[in-house]
Design an enzyme around this catalytic site. Structure first.
Site, PDB file in Angstrom:
ATOM      1  N   GLU A 110       1.057  -1.175  -0.481  1.00 56.87           N
ATOM      2  CA  GLU A 110       0.309  -0.225  -0.069  1.00 56.87           C
ATOM      3  C   GLU A 110       0.823   1.472  -0.141  1.00 56.87           C
ATOM      4  O   GLU A 110       2.084   1.150  -0.240  1.00 56.87           O
ATOM      5  CB  GLU A 110      -1.148  -0.420   1.174  1.00 56.87           C
ATOM      6  CG  GLU A 110      -1.547  -0.709   1.509  1.00 56.87           C
ATOM      7  CD  GLU A 110      -2.290  -1.272   2.991  1.00 56.87           C
ATOM      8  OE1 GLU A 110      -2.101   0.032   3.352  1.00 56.87           O
ATOM      9  OE2 GLU A 110      -1.865  -1.971   3.562  1.00 56.87           O
ATOM     10  N   LYS A 112       2.421   4.940   1.119  1.00 54.96           N
ATOM     11  CA  LYS A 112       1.960   5.150   2.947  1.00 54.96           C
ATOM     12  C   LYS A 112       1.635   6.478   2.666  1.00 54.96           C
ATOM     13  O   LYS A 112       2.343   7.505   2.299  1.00 54.96           O
ATOM     14  CB  LYS A 112       3.885   5.217   3.517  1.00 54.96           C
ATOM     15  CG  LYS A 112       4.074   5.229   5.203  1.00 54.96           C
ATOM     16  CD  LYS A 112       4.983   5.296   5.072  1.00 54.96           C
ATOM     17  CE  LYS A 112       5.317   5.081   6.766  1.00 54.96           C
ATOM     18  NZ  LYS A 112       5.717   6.660   7.426  1.00 54.96           N
ATOM     19  N   ASP A 114       0.909  10.566   3.384  1.00 51.22           N
ATOM     20  CA  ASP A 114       0.918  10.881   5.235  1.00 51.22           C
ATOM     21  C   ASP A 114       0.221  11.880   5.510  1.00 51.22           C
ATOM     22  O   ASP A 114       0.209  12.865   4.289  1.00 51.22           O
ATOM     23  CB  ASP A 114       2.392  12.274   4.330  1.00 51.22           C
ATOM     24  CG  ASP A 114       3.718  12.394   4.656  1.00 51.22           C
ATOM     25  OD1 ASP A 114       3.407  11.596   5.973  1.00 51.22           O
ATOM     26  OD2 ASP A 114       4.260  13.471   4.457  1.00 51.22           O
ATOM     27  N   ARG A 133      -3.494   9.167  17.444  1.00 49.76           N
ATOM     28  CA  ARG A 133      -2.441   8.574  17.924  1.00 49.76           C
ATOM     29  C   ARG A 133      -1.573   8.332  19.115  1.00 49.76           C
ATOM     30  O   ARG A 133      -1.830   7.842  20.169  1.00 49.76           O
ATOM     31  CB  ARG A 133      -2.084   8.085  16.669  1.00 49.76           C
ATOM     32  CG  ARG A 133      -0.367   6.833  16.761  1.00 49.76           C
ATOM     33  CD  ARG A 133       0.437   6.613  15.591  1.00 49.76           C
ATOM     34  NE  ARG A 133       2.526   6.912  16.079  1.00 49.76           N
ATOM     35  CZ  ARG A 133       2.837   6.497  15.535  1.00 49.76           C
ATOM     36  NH1 ARG A 133       2.422   5.907  14.302  1.00 49.76           N
ATOM     37  NH2 ARG A 133       4.003   6.214  15.613  1.00 49.76           N
ATOM     38  N   TYR A 221      -6.668   2.229   6.243  1.00 55.50           N
ATOM     39  CA  TYR A 221      -5.957   1.277   6.202  1.00 55.50           C
ATOM     40  C   TYR A 221      -5.421  -0.289   6.753  1.00 55.50           C
ATOM     41  O   TYR A 221      -5.118  -0.894   6.569  1.00 55.50           O
ATOM     42  CB  TYR A 221      -4.021   1.485   5.291  1.00 55.50           C
ATOM     43  CG  TYR A 221      -3.550   2.014   6.954  1.00 55.50           C
ATOM     44  CD1 TYR A 221      -3.452   1.693   8.101  1.00 55.50           C
ATOM     45  CD2 TYR A 221      -3.751   3.389   6.967  1.00 55.50           C
ATOM     46  CE1 TYR A 221      -2.914   2.241   9.336  1.00 55.50           C
ATOM     47  CE2 TYR A 221      -3.076   4.567   7.815  1.00 55.50           C
ATOM     48  CZ  TYR A 221      -2.516   4.102   9.530  1.00 55.50           C
ATOM     49  OH  TYR A 221      -2.362   4.467  10.196  1.00 55.50           O
ATOM     50  N   LYS A 308      10.503   3.595   2.805  1.00 55.75           N
ATOM     51  CA  LYS A 308      10.108   5.762   2.408  1.00 55.75           C
ATOM     52  C   LYS A 308      11.303   5.497   0.989  1.00 55.75           C
ATOM     53  O   LYS A 308      12.501   5.573   0.903  1.00 55.75           O
ATOM     54  CB  LYS A 308      10.983   6.171   3.746  1.00 55.75           C
ATOM     55  CG  LYS A 308      10.904   6.255   4.907  1.00 55.75           C
ATOM     56  CD  LYS A 308       9.451   7.168   5.126  1.00 55.75           C
ATOM     57  CE  LYS A 308       8.660   6.852   6.685  1.00 55.75           C
ATOM     58  NZ  LYS A 308       9.921   7.370   7.800  1.00 55.75           N
ATOM     59  N   CYS A 402      14.813  47.924   3.099  1.00 56.75           N
ATOM     60  CA  CYS A 402      14.067  47.822   1.321  1.00 56.75           C
ATOM     61  C   CYS A 402      14.215  47.431   0.678  1.00 56.75           C
ATOM     62  O   CYS A 402      14.699  48.470  -0.069  1.00 56.75           O
ATOM     63  CB  CYS A 402      12.359  48.195   1.635  1.00 56.75           C
ATOM     64  SG  CYS A 402      11.374  47.891   0.200  1.00 56.75           S
ATOM     65  N   CYS A 405      11.860  50.496  -1.693  1.00 58.32           N
ATOM     66  CA  CYS A 405      12.235  51.081  -1.907  1.00 58.32           C
ATOM     67  C   CYS A 405      12.937  52.228  -0.002  1.00 58.32           C
ATOM     68  O   CYS A 405      12.988  53.610  -0.208  1.00 58.32           O
ATOM     69  CB  CYS A 405      10.030  52.002  -1.227  1.00 58.32           C
ATOM     70  SG  CYS A 405      10.676  50.883   0.744  1.00 58.32           S
ATOM     71  N   CYS A 420       8.639  46.044   5.520  1.00 59.63           N
ATOM     72  CA  CYS A 420       9.041  47.211   5.273  1.00 59.63           C
ATOM     73  C   CYS A 420       7.323  47.897   5.572  1.00 59.63           C
ATOM     74  O   CYS A 420       6.689  47.877   5.485  1.00 59.63           O
ATOM     75  CB  CYS A 420       9.387  47.204   3.980  1.00 59.63           C
ATOM     76  SG  CYS A 420       8.822  48.975   3.015  1.00 59.63           S
ATOM     77  N   CYS A 426       5.503  52.106  -0.870  1.00 63.94           N
ATOM     78  CA  CYS A 426       6.696  51.308  -0.774  1.00 63.94           C
ATOM     79  C   CYS A 426       5.962  50.218  -2.374  1.00 63.94           C
ATOM     80  O   CYS A 426       5.014  49.836  -2.162  1.00 63.94           O
ATOM     81  CB  CYS A 426       6.852  50.455  -0.259  1.00 63.94           C
ATOM     82  SG  CYS A 426       7.928  48.702  -0.746  1.00 63.94           S
TER      83      CYS A 426
HETATM   84  P1  AMP Z   1       5.662   6.408  10.804  1.00 58.99           P
HETATM   85  O1  AMP Z   1       5.159   7.565  11.411  1.00 58.99           O
HETATM   86  O2  AMP Z   1       7.601   6.579   9.927  1.00 58.99           O
HETATM   87  O3  AMP Z   1       6.237   5.280  12.088  1.00 58.99           O
HETATM   88  O4  AMP Z   1       5.452   4.766  10.356  1.00 58.99           O
HETATM   89  C1  AMP Z   1       3.949   4.506  10.945  1.00 58.99           C
HETATM   90  C2  AMP Z   1       2.757   5.329  10.375  1.00 58.99           C
HETATM   91  O5  AMP Z   1       2.651   5.473   8.855  1.00 58.99           O
HETATM   92  C3  AMP Z   1       1.626   5.202  10.919  1.00 58.99           C
HETATM   93  O6  AMP Z   1       1.116   5.572  12.274  1.00 58.99           O
HETATM   94  C4  AMP Z   1       0.295   5.600   9.642  1.00 58.99           C
HETATM   95  O7  AMP Z   1      -0.042   6.822  10.370  1.00 58.99           O
HETATM   96  C5  AMP Z   1       1.341   5.738   8.292  1.00 58.99           C
HETATM   97  N1  AMP Z   1       0.385   4.925   7.535  1.00 58.99           N
HETATM   98  C6  AMP Z   1       0.012   5.105   6.546  1.00 58.99           C
HETATM   99  N2  AMP Z   1      -0.170   4.761   5.583  1.00 58.99           N
HETATM  100  C7  AMP Z   1       0.243   3.587   5.654  1.00 58.99           C
HETATM  101  C8  AMP Z   1      -0.516   2.616   5.233  1.00 58.99           C
HETATM  102  N3  AMP Z   1      -0.810   1.820   4.397  1.00 58.99           N
HETATM  103  N4  AMP Z   1      -1.024   1.114   6.630  1.00 58.99           N
HETATM  104  C9  AMP Z   1      -0.338   1.247   7.412  1.00 58.99           C
HETATM  105  N5  AMP Z   1       0.638   2.640   7.928  1.00 58.99           N
HETATM  106  C10 AMP Z   1       0.684   3.999   7.634  1.00 58.99           C
HETATM  107 ZN    ZN Z   2       9.360  49.349   0.416  1.00 62.31          ZN
END
Ligand code: AMP
Ligand code: ZN
Length: 665
Positions: A110, A112, A114, A133, A221, A308, A402, A405, A420, A426
């Site tokens: 899957e 990851k 962000d 979390r 997930y 990563k 600046c 000006c 400024c 300006c």
């Molecule tokens: P880390 O924060 O680097 O320890 O990674 C763990 C975090 O990755 C988890 O707490 C999830 O929030 C996040 N995460 C994002 N996508 C996934 C996924 N597909 N499966 C599991 N965890 C995920």
């Molecule tokens: Zn200025």
């Protein structure tokens, strides 16, 4: 159909449409039709509080305010993930696993996502609790905020176990992030740094109505607990989809680590086309029995491994550092780079944020620097390659004046940026302010664009936005790319803007921290620019939603002599600097000091019109009956619980007709 049935049918319909729109990305009715149904449900629910449902689709708009989030211990700990960075790392992991379990091992890959992790608990098919979390053992309960995220099902579909938990990531897609930042910049506020921090910050906002305004999404997930009958992780994700959860499609079942690596290699570049940020791939053992056998280390599951992505990074030469002046006078240092390709685009510039950043990294002109495209949309410099520093290199001296000006810059206590202060002299500030003035949400002047504004200012034809109203066709014709017809349009557009209502003119003035909403509030409260200009900080702070920061900014603006002259000129040119006579005519003080509750179904006016009438006449609309309620405007089918409450507290009921008569008299 009984009222209750009607309410339930509407809720079900709205839930389905919501699912089609936000989870499947495949709407089947127009937004307009959706709104009509939602309003209908809202009206019925208000009139019938006895059918209240904490998971009704009407509650997506938020409104609940949490001062302190409750700490909740996770029933199942939320572990971290082990990281890997190469094919070798993954193969080592495979070897370790294969020693611990019997039979062949399959993997699910899957992306990851962000953002911020969230744990959702469902009971009897309804969302019961949402917890962050936190430290993995306990997190904060943020249910009210999570409920506003449209892709989170409040009520599940199909069959589901009585109780279970599901985990996912709250993310902010790029599009929404960029839009939020455009608005912040338009309001003279600092833009947010990246989508991830903005998403996780959103979860901790106290006012859930604010969260509702943010275009957050929730990608799931992992199912936890619950009495399910599937045997693999892959099936569990399918099950989650069937219950109505948004589980992304980029998931792959792989038989070998080499296949896993193919998935990784593909998404390492393909991810740049996704609408949201991802920072890696998570590989999980598919068989749940094998997962059980593998268990957890003190920190992470043994059955999962994160890979990563390397944030794409290149090294290039920093040629010069220049400084930009924004509309509010804020200075942003910019690194001008030797052009270089990064994540599919050519990068020529990178933001350096502020003086501290330059000092911290010791960035100098002529340095070879590492540039990275992280969550930020604009690439950033993450480090200097000191080995390549030229012998004659000199530390960067941050500018003191600046660049436009030459005014001495100031840096206020607690502010990261230099400013400024030459508000009226300006150029970029002047141009920026006029560009804001003519923009779509402000005066919306057709036929005039940002570049033309710069041309007009640089040609000395205008010095502020009020000067726009002096322009003649003969003056603008000689400008670059200005034809007969475009000159006519420009002059006509400026003329037409004199009809723009007061609240938008107020927004257009570009008073710091006075965005669209604040402008509306102030216009409604003070009714004219004159009244507003006399208001003191103390006075302004009494207005709902106006804090000290806005109040001081407004007072500063009006105490500036130059601004006073500009406003007088706008007045003499005939702009709308007060609420229009029609609007004013419908406004009185008749209901001043009264708190009124509206309940039931009405005939000659809609509920919204009724509320507007109350507000226009100086009254306050409240949704719940309390001892502070002055009276209730009661329509048909007023809910029995409201009736009881009114009786208990001895609060008078007024019929629709009597109410309308009373304000007309
Ligand atoms: P880390 O924060 O680097 O320890 O990674 C763990 C975090 O990755 C988890 O707490 C999830 O929030 C996040 N995460 C994002 N996508 C996934 C996924 N597909 N499966 C599991 N965890 C995920
Ligand atoms: Zn200025």
């Amino acid at each position: 159909m009984s009222i209750e049935q009607k309410i339930n049918t509407l809720r079900q319909e709205l839930r389905t449409h919501n699912y089609n729109y936000y989870v499947l990305d495949n709407p089947t009715i127009s937004d307009y039709e959706f709104d009509i149904k939602l309003k209908e449900l809202q009206a019925l629910e208000e009139a019938h509080p006895e059918f209240f449902d904490a998971n009704s689709p009407t509650l997506r708009v938020g409104g609940e305010v949490t001062k302190n989030f409750k700490t909740v211990v996770h029933k199942h700990r939320m572990y971290s993930l082990d990281n890997s960075y190469s094919l070798e790392d993954l193969k080592d992991w495979e070897t370790r696993i294969k020693k611990m379990v019997d039979g062949p091992v399959e993997y699910v890959c899957e992306l990851k996502y962000d953002g911020a992790s969230i744990n959702l608990t469902y009971q009897n098919g309804s969302l019961y609790k949402a917890v962050t979390r936190g430290d993995g053992t306990q997190g904060d309960e943020v249910t009210a905020n999570i409920k506003t995220i449209n892709s989170v099902p409040l009520q599940l579909k199909g069959d589901y176990p009585e109780a279970f938990e599901i985990r996912g990531e709250i993310i902010l897609p790029y599009e929404g992030f960029i839009k939020m930042n455009e608005e912040r910049i338009a309001n003279g506020e600092e833009p947010y740094k990246n989508p991830r921090n903005t998403a996780s910050g959103s979860l901790k906002l106290q006012d859930s109505a604010e969260v509702a305004k943010r275009p957050l999404d929730c990608l799931l997930y992992g199912l936890v607990g619950g009495d399910f009958d599937y045997k693999t992780h892959f099936e569990s994700l399918e099950k989650a989809r069937q219950m109505g959860f948004k589980v992304p499609n980029q998931i792959k079942l792989c038989q070998t680590i080499d296949d896993v690596f193919k998935f990784i290699t593909h998404w390492d570049t393909a991810r740049h086309n996704l609408p949201y940020e991802t920072d890696g791939v998570v590989v999980k053992v598919n068989n749940l029995h094998q997962q059980d056998e593998l268990g957890f280390t003190s920190k992470a599951p043994r059955w999962a491994m994160a890979y990563k992505f390397k944030a794409e990074q290149v090294s290039t030469v920093l040629n010069t550092i220049t400084y930009q002046v924004g509309r509010t006078g804020a200075i942003t240092p910019v690194a001008n780079l030797e052009p270089v390709e990064l994540a599919g685009t050519i990068v020529k510039r990178a933001s350096l944020h502020n003086a501290d950043q330059i000092e911290k990294l010791d960035i100098r002109e002529g340095d070879t620097v590492f540039v990275e495209k992280g969550g930020e949309i604009i690439p950033k410099i993450i480090a200097v390659n000191f080995e390549k520093r030229p012998a004659n290199s000199q530390p960067t001296q941050y500018i003191t004046n600046c660049p436009e000006c030459n005014t001495l810059l100031i840096r206020e206590e607690g502010e990261a940026k230099h400013f400024c202060p030459n508000y009226n002299g300006c150029n970029p500030q002047i141009i920026g302010r006029i560009q804001h003035f003519i923009s779509r949400k402000a005066m919306d002047i057709e036929g005039l664009g940002g570049e033309t504004v710069a041309l007009l200012v640089n040609a000395g034809l205008i010095h502020n936005y009020a000067d726009l109203y002096d322009l003649t066709k003969a003056q603008v014709l000689p400008l670059e790319r200005m034809a007969e017809k475009s000159a006519d349009n420009l002059i006509a557009g400026i003329e037409a803007s004199k009809q723009i209502p007061f609240e938008r003119v107020l927004f257009a003035l570009g008073i710091r921290f006075v965005g669209e909403t604040v402008a509306k509030t102030l216009a409604k409260h003070y009714k004219s620019i004159d009244a507003l200009s006399f208001a003191s900080v103390l006075d302004l702070e009494q207005v709902n939603e106006i804090g000290i920061r806005i109040a001081e900014s407004v007072v500063d603006f009006f105490s500036d002599l130059k601004n006073q002259q500009i406003i007088n000129k706008l007045k003499s040119k005939g702009l709308q600097l007060e609420i229009s006579a029609d609007k004013l005519a419908s406004q009185t003080d008749k209901l001043k000091g009264q708190t009124i509750v509206v309940s039931g179904v009405f005939h000659s006016v809609s509920r919204t019109e009724l509320k507007k009438l109350i507000e226009d006449n100086g009254g306050k609309v409240s949704s719940s009956i309390s001892s502070k309620t002055s009276y209730i405007v009661a329509g048909d089918n007023m809910g029995p619980s409201k009736k009881d409450k009114a009786e208990q507290l001895n609060i008078p009921l007024l019929s629709e007709d009597d109410f309308l008569k009373s304000i007309k008299s």
